[in-house]
Design an enzyme around this catalytic site. Structure first.
Site, short mmCIF file in Angstrom:
data_model
loop_
_atom_site.label_atom_id
_atom_site.label_comp_id
_atom_site.label_asym_id
_atom_site.label_seq_id
_atom_site.Cartn_x
_atom_site.Cartn_y
_atom_site.Cartn_z
N SER A 115 31.33 26.82 45.41
CA SER A 115 32.42 25.99 45.31
C SER A 115 32.09 24.76 45.85
O SER A 115 31.17 24.69 46.99
CB SER A 115 33.74 26.54 45.96
OG SER A 115 34.84 25.62 46.26
N TYR A 139 38.14 29.78 52.88
CA TYR A 139 37.73 30.31 51.67
C TYR A 139 36.42 29.35 51.48
O TYR A 139 35.26 30.24 50.82
CB TYR A 139 38.73 29.34 50.52
CG TYR A 139 38.16 29.07 49.17
CD1 TYR A 139 37.90 30.29 48.23
CD2 TYR A 139 37.77 27.89 48.54
CE1 TYR A 139 37.37 30.25 47.07
CE2 TYR A 139 37.33 27.85 47.09
CZ TYR A 139 36.81 29.09 46.74
OH TYR A 139 36.39 28.99 45.32
N LYS A 143 32.38 31.43 50.64
CA LYS A 143 31.49 30.79 49.76
C LYS A 143 29.94 30.49 50.07
O LYS A 143 29.16 30.99 49.73
CB LYS A 143 32.13 29.83 48.84
CG LYS A 143 33.35 30.07 48.01
CD LYS A 143 32.84 31.05 46.82
CE LYS A 143 34.07 31.32 45.96
NZ LYS A 143 33.61 32.36 45.02
P1 NAD Z 1 40.81 33.99 39.03
O1 NAD Z 1 41.51 34.32 40.14
O2 NAD Z 1 41.32 33.75 37.89
O3 NAD Z 1 39.61 34.99 38.62
C1 NAD Z 1 38.98 35.91 39.65
C2 NAD Z 1 38.94 37.20 39.10
O4 NAD Z 1 38.38 38.09 39.92
C3 NAD Z 1 40.31 37.95 38.91
O5 NAD Z 1 40.25 38.17 37.43
C4 NAD Z 1 40.55 38.93 39.88
O6 NAD Z 1 41.37 39.88 39.28
C5 NAD Z 1 38.98 39.33 40.04
N1 NAD Z 1 38.75 39.96 41.32
C6 NAD Z 1 38.94 39.21 42.44
N2 NAD Z 1 38.65 40.02 43.79
C7 NAD Z 1 38.24 41.26 43.11
C8 NAD Z 1 37.70 42.22 43.59
N3 NAD Z 1 37.54 42.59 44.98
N4 NAD Z 1 37.19 43.45 42.69
C9 NAD Z 1 37.26 43.24 41.47
N5 NAD Z 1 37.82 42.15 40.90
C10 NAD Z 1 38.30 41.16 41.64
O7 NAD Z 1 39.61 32.80 39.58
P2 NAD Z 1 38.89 31.38 38.59
O8 NAD Z 1 39.96 30.25 38.82
O9 NAD Z 1 38.78 32.14 37.30
O10 NAD Z 1 37.56 31.47 39.62
C11 NAD Z 1 36.50 32.19 39.19
C12 NAD Z 1 35.65 31.82 40.32
O11 NAD Z 1 35.22 30.64 40.41
C13 NAD Z 1 36.16 32.21 41.72
O12 NAD Z 1 34.83 33.09 42.56
C14 NAD Z 1 36.58 31.06 42.73
O13 NAD Z 1 36.52 31.18 43.80
C15 NAD Z 1 35.32 30.12 41.78
N6 NAD Z 1 35.83 28.67 41.69
C16 NAD Z 1 36.73 28.33 40.84
C17 NAD Z 1 37.27 27.03 40.89
C18 NAD Z 1 38.49 26.44 39.89
O14 NAD Z 1 38.83 25.17 39.97
N7 NAD Z 1 38.99 27.50 39.14
C19 NAD Z 1 36.57 26.12 41.55
C20 NAD Z 1 35.64 26.43 42.46
C21 NAD Z 1 35.07 27.81 42.51
#
Ligand code: NAD
Ligand code: UDP
Length: 324
Positions: A115, A139, A143
Site C-alpha cells: 500500500s 496498517y 504492509k
Molecule cells: P477486502 O477486505 O475487500 O478483501 C480482503 C479479503 O481477505 C476479504 O475477502 C477477507 O475476508 C479476506 N481475509 C482477510 N483476512 C483473512 C485471513 N486471515 N484469512 C483468510 N482470509 C482473510 O479488501 P480489498 O479492498 O479487496 O483489499 C485487498 C488488499 O489490497 C488488502 O491487502 C488491502 O490492504 C490492499 N489495499 C487495498 C487498497 C484499496 O484501495 N482497496 C489500497 C491499498 C492496498
C-alpha cells in the site's frame, strides 16, 4: 498454471479471480469471509483462515499450486490505530503462516498487496519506490513488515515476490456484476455513489483547508481492472524467472475530493449533496504515485481514467444498492 488467490472473495481479490479465470488460469480461492462475500466468487472457494497452518498444509497437499496472489488483510487505517494488535495478528502473522505453508509445499512465487500507506507523509510528488518508508499508522506498518518478511524469506528459502504498493483502488468489473462492498464503507467513491443512490443524505468532505489547489485532499485513483492487469503481469514476470521487485501501482494523475464529487455528478446526472466537515485524522494532503518503474519493467500502463472508474463503480452500485 494453478494459482491460489488468498483473499479472493474480497473487493480486489474477486476481480482477480474473475479476470484470471477468463484468461484461462486455473484459480482457487482461500478466504475467511471476514470482509469478503461468498456471492463474489463463482470459482472453487476454501473457507478458512490463512493463520491456520493445518488448513493451509492440507490445501497445499491437495491442490498442485504453483503460485500465490495474496490479498488477505484488514485494511481500515482508523481501526488499525485503535486495534493495532489485531492488525499485526491478521496481516503479519497471516502472511507468516502462509509463507511457512508455501515453503513446506515448495511453492515459492508470490504477488501481494502492499500500500501507499508504507510511505507516510511526503511533500514531493510523484512518489517513487525510492522514497523513505515511514508509515504513520499500524496498517501501513503491517504492509511494510510483510515486505520485509518477504525479503528475508527470499534469502533463506528462495522465495520470489512482487510487492505492489497500491494507491487508491476504485471502479468495478464493467458489467457491474462484482464491485466494492465494504461494511462499513470508508472509501470516497463508493460513499459518493451511495449518496447518489439516496442511501446517504450527503457526502462529508473531510477538510477543505489542505495545501492543495481547492483545499481538499488529492489522491491517485486506479481502476481495479488495470490493477489486476498489473498482478497478472507480475505473475508472468516471476514465472519467467525474474528477480523480486517492489512497484508502485498508481496512474500519476491526482484528483481532489471535490473533483471526484463533480465527476460523479457528471457520470450519474444526479446533484450529489456535499458538506464540508473537519479533517480525518491521518490523511496526507496529497498522494500521487510515480508509475515509471512498473511501466518500464512490467510494461504496465492504465487504460481507464476517472470517468470510467466512476462509471463502472456506478454500474455495480445501481445493480447492488444494498450490497451483495
Ligand atoms: P477486502 O477486505 O475487500 O478483501 C480482503 C479479503 O481477505 C476479504 O475477502 C477477507 O475476508 C479476506 N481475509 C482477510 N483476512 C483473512 C485471513 N486471515 N484469512 C483468510 N482470509 C482473510 O479488501 P480489498 O479492498 O479487496 O483489499 C485487498 C488488499 O489490497 C488488502 O491487502 C488491502 O490492504 C490492499 N489495499 C487495498 C487498497 C484499496 O484501495 N482497496 C489500497 C491499498 C492496498
Ligand atoms: N474522503 C472524504 N469523505 C469521505 C471519505 C473519504 O472526504 O466520506 C476523503 C479522504 O479524506 C481522502 C480521500 O477522500 O482524502 C480518499 O479517501 P479514501 O478513504 O477513499 O482513501 P484513502 O486515501 O484514505 O486510502
Amino acid at each position: 498454471m494453478k494459482v491460489l488467490i488468498a483473499g479472493g472473495a474480497g473487493y480486489i481479490g474477486s476481480h482477480c479471480v474473475k479476470i484470471m479465470t477468463e484468461q484461462g488460469y486455473d484459480v482457487i480461492v482461500v478466504d475467511n469471509l471476514s470482509t469478503g462475500h461468498r456471492e463474489a466468487v463463482k470459482e472453487k472457494l476454501y473457507v478458512g483462515d490463512i493463520r491456520n497452518q493445518a488448513f493451509l498444509d492440507e490445501l497445499f497437499q491437495k491442490e498442485k499450486i504453483e503460485a500465490v496472489i495474496h490479498f488477505c488483510a484488514k485494511s481500515l487505517v482508523g481501526v488499525s490505530m485503535t486495534e493495532p494488535l489485531e492488525y499485526f495478528d491478521n496481516n503479519v502473522s497471516g502472511t507468516m503462516v502462509l509463507l511457512q505453508a508455501m515453503a513446506k509445499a515448495n511453492v515459492k512465487k508470490i504477488v501481494f498487496s502492499s500500500s501507499a500507506a508504507v510511505y507516510g507523509d511526503h511533500e514531493e510528488m510523484p512518489i517513487t519506490e525510492e522514497y523513505l518508508t515511514n508509515p504513520t499508522n499500524p496498517y501501513g506498518e503491517t504492509k511494510l513488515m510483510m515486505e520485509k518478511m518477504m525479503k528475508w524469506a527470499e534469502i533463506a528459502h528462495g522465495f520470489k515476490y512482487v510487492s505492489l504498493r497500491y494507491f487508491n483502488v476504485a471502479g468495478a468489473y464493467t458489467d457491474g456484476s462484482i464491485g466494492e462492498d465494504h461494511q462499513p464503507e470508508t472509501h470516497l467513491i463508493p460513499i459518493v455513489l451511495q449518496t447518489a443512490l439516496g442511501k446517504r443524505d450527503h457526502i462529508t468532505v473531510y477538510g477543505n483547508d489542505y495545501n492543495t489547489a481547492d483545499g481538499t485532499c488529492v489522491r491517485d485513483y486506479i481502476h481495479v481492472i488495470d490493477l489486476i492487469d498489473a498482478h497478472i503481469r507480475a505473475l508472468n514476470y516471476l514465472s519467467s524467472g525474474n528477480i523480486s521487485e517492489i512497484f508502485n501501482l498508481g496512474s500519476e494523475d491526482g484528483y481532489s475530493v471535490l473533483e471526484i464529487i463533480e465527476a460523479a455528478r457528471a457520470v450519474t446526472g444526479i446533484n450529489i449533496k456535499q458538506e464540508i466537515g473537519p479533517r480525518r485524522a491521518g490523511d496526507p494532503a496529497k498522494l500521487i504515485a510515480s508509475s515509471e518503474k512498473i511501466g518500464r519493467v512490467l510494461g504496465w500502463k492504465p487504460k481507464f481514467g476517472i470517468k470510467e472508474i466512476i462509471r463502472d463503480a456506478w454500474s455495480f452500485h445501481k445493480k447492488h444498492p444494498e450490497g451483495y
